[in-house]
Design a protein around this motif. Structure first.
Motif, PDB file in Angstrom:
ATOM      1  N   ALA A 175     100.285 -10.922   4.672  1.00 56.73           N
ATOM      2  CA  ALA A 175      99.157 -10.699   5.668  1.00 56.73           C
ATOM      3  C   ALA A 175      98.388 -11.636   5.936  1.00 56.73           C
ATOM      4  O   ALA A 175      98.234 -12.742   5.229  1.00 56.73           O
ATOM      5  N   ILE A 176      97.653 -11.468   7.275  1.00 55.59           N
ATOM      6  CA  ILE A 176      96.866 -12.604   7.795  1.00 55.59           C
ATOM      7  C   ILE A 176      95.845 -13.007   6.370  1.00 55.59           C
ATOM      8  O   ILE A 176      95.037 -12.202   5.862  1.00 55.59           O
ATOM      9  N   PHE A 177      95.671 -14.659   6.319  1.00 55.35           N
ATOM     10  CA  PHE A 177      94.637 -15.126   5.449  1.00 55.35           C
ATOM     11  C   PHE A 177      94.116 -16.381   5.886  1.00 55.35           C
ATOM     12  O   PHE A 177      94.704 -16.858   6.694  1.00 55.35           O
ATOM     13  N   SER A 178      93.084 -16.794   5.395  1.00 50.90           N
ATOM     14  CA  SER A 178      92.356 -17.858   5.949  1.00 50.90           C
ATOM     15  C   SER A 178      92.740 -18.964   5.047  1.00 50.90           C
ATOM     16  O   SER A 178      92.976 -18.883   3.748  1.00 50.90           O
ATOM     17  N   PHE A 179      92.721 -20.303   5.973  1.00 51.29           N
ATOM     18  CA  PHE A 179      92.829 -21.420   4.964  1.00 51.29           C
ATOM     19  C   PHE A 179      92.139 -22.503   5.674  1.00 51.29           C
ATOM     20  O   PHE A 179      91.666 -22.233   6.755  1.00 51.29           O
ATOM     21  N   PRO A 180      91.766 -23.822   5.108  1.00 52.57           N
ATOM     22  CA  PRO A 180      91.096 -24.666   5.607  1.00 52.57           C
ATOM     23  C   PRO A 180      91.526 -25.039   7.119  1.00 52.57           C
ATOM     24  O   PRO A 180      92.848 -25.581   6.944  1.00 52.57           O
ATOM     25  N   GLY A 181      90.887 -24.585   8.306  1.00 52.87           N
ATOM     26  CA  GLY A 181      91.497 -25.138   9.474  1.00 52.87           C
ATOM     27  C   GLY A 181      92.018 -24.020  10.231  1.00 52.87           C
ATOM     28  O   GLY A 181      92.258 -24.056  11.448  1.00 52.87           O
ATOM     29  N   GLY A 182      92.110 -22.831   9.613  1.00 55.61           N
ATOM     30  CA  GLY A 182      92.508 -21.831  10.704  1.00 55.61           C
ATOM     31  C   GLY A 182      92.941 -20.409   9.778  1.00 55.61           C
ATOM     32  O   GLY A 182      92.682 -20.318   8.512  1.00 55.61           O
ATOM     33  N   ARG A 183      93.805 -19.807  10.150  1.00 54.01           N
ATOM     34  CA  ARG A 183      94.345 -18.341   9.691  1.00 54.01           C
ATOM     35  C   ARG A 183      95.867 -18.255   9.833  1.00 54.01           C
ATOM     36  O   ARG A 183      96.250 -18.913  11.013  1.00 54.01           O
ATOM     37  N   ARG A 184      96.639 -17.729   8.904  1.00 50.43           N
ATOM     38  CA  ARG A 184      98.107 -17.627   9.127  1.00 50.43           C
ATOM     39  C   ARG A 184      98.467 -16.309   8.633  1.00 50.43           C
ATOM     40  O   ARG A 184      97.798 -15.719   7.478  1.00 50.43           O
ATOM     41  N   PHE A 185      99.560 -15.869   9.032  1.00 52.66           N
ATOM     42  CA  PHE A 185     100.675 -14.936   8.269  1.00 52.66           C
ATOM     43  C   PHE A 185     102.022 -15.361   8.041  1.00 52.66           C
ATOM     44  O   PHE A 185     102.275 -16.243   8.833  1.00 52.66           O
TER      45      PHE A 185
END
Length: 119
Positions: free
Chosen positions: A92-102
């Protein structure tokens, strides 16, 4: 398109069901394909050119595969489109340094990801 010496130029993935994989990327992302016989389809103008070859293998990060990551201006809308077109969300969508992704699996089971720097 002119090639650049030593640049990443082309990527390939296995696909057990070429027709389903092709239809998924056409519907979900607007990709266009060229057939090269019954066992290979190619795409271009998607940041890097590439293709899918008929094989039972799957490209999964849990097996050490590289991860192809697409960009989206609207992550939630892209996630909804991926699901509507037959993709399976595996992270599922998760945050990381610089943005979010799935992460998702396309119909042949290959893992891809979509990221965004938009909130």
């Amino acid at each position: 398109m002119a090639q650049t010496h030593h640049s990443l130029d082309y990527m390939e993935w296995p696909a057990a069901d070429l027709a389903a994989t092709r239809a998924f990327f056409e519907q979900a992302f607007g990709w266009r394909f060229t057939d090269y016989g019954p066992d290979y389809v190619a795409f271009d103008r998607r940041g890097v050119d590439g293709g899918f070859f008929r094989a039972e293998a799957k490209s999964l990060t849990q097996h050490g595969a590289a991860l192809a990551v697409l960009y989206s201006e609207n992550l939630e809308a892209t996630l909804a489109t991926v699901e509507q077109c037959g993709g399976t969300i595996c992270k599922a969508i998760f945050s990381f340094p610089g943005g979010r992704r799935f992460h998702f699996l396309e119909p042949s089971g290959n893992e891809f990801a979509v990221w965004s720097d938009k909130a």
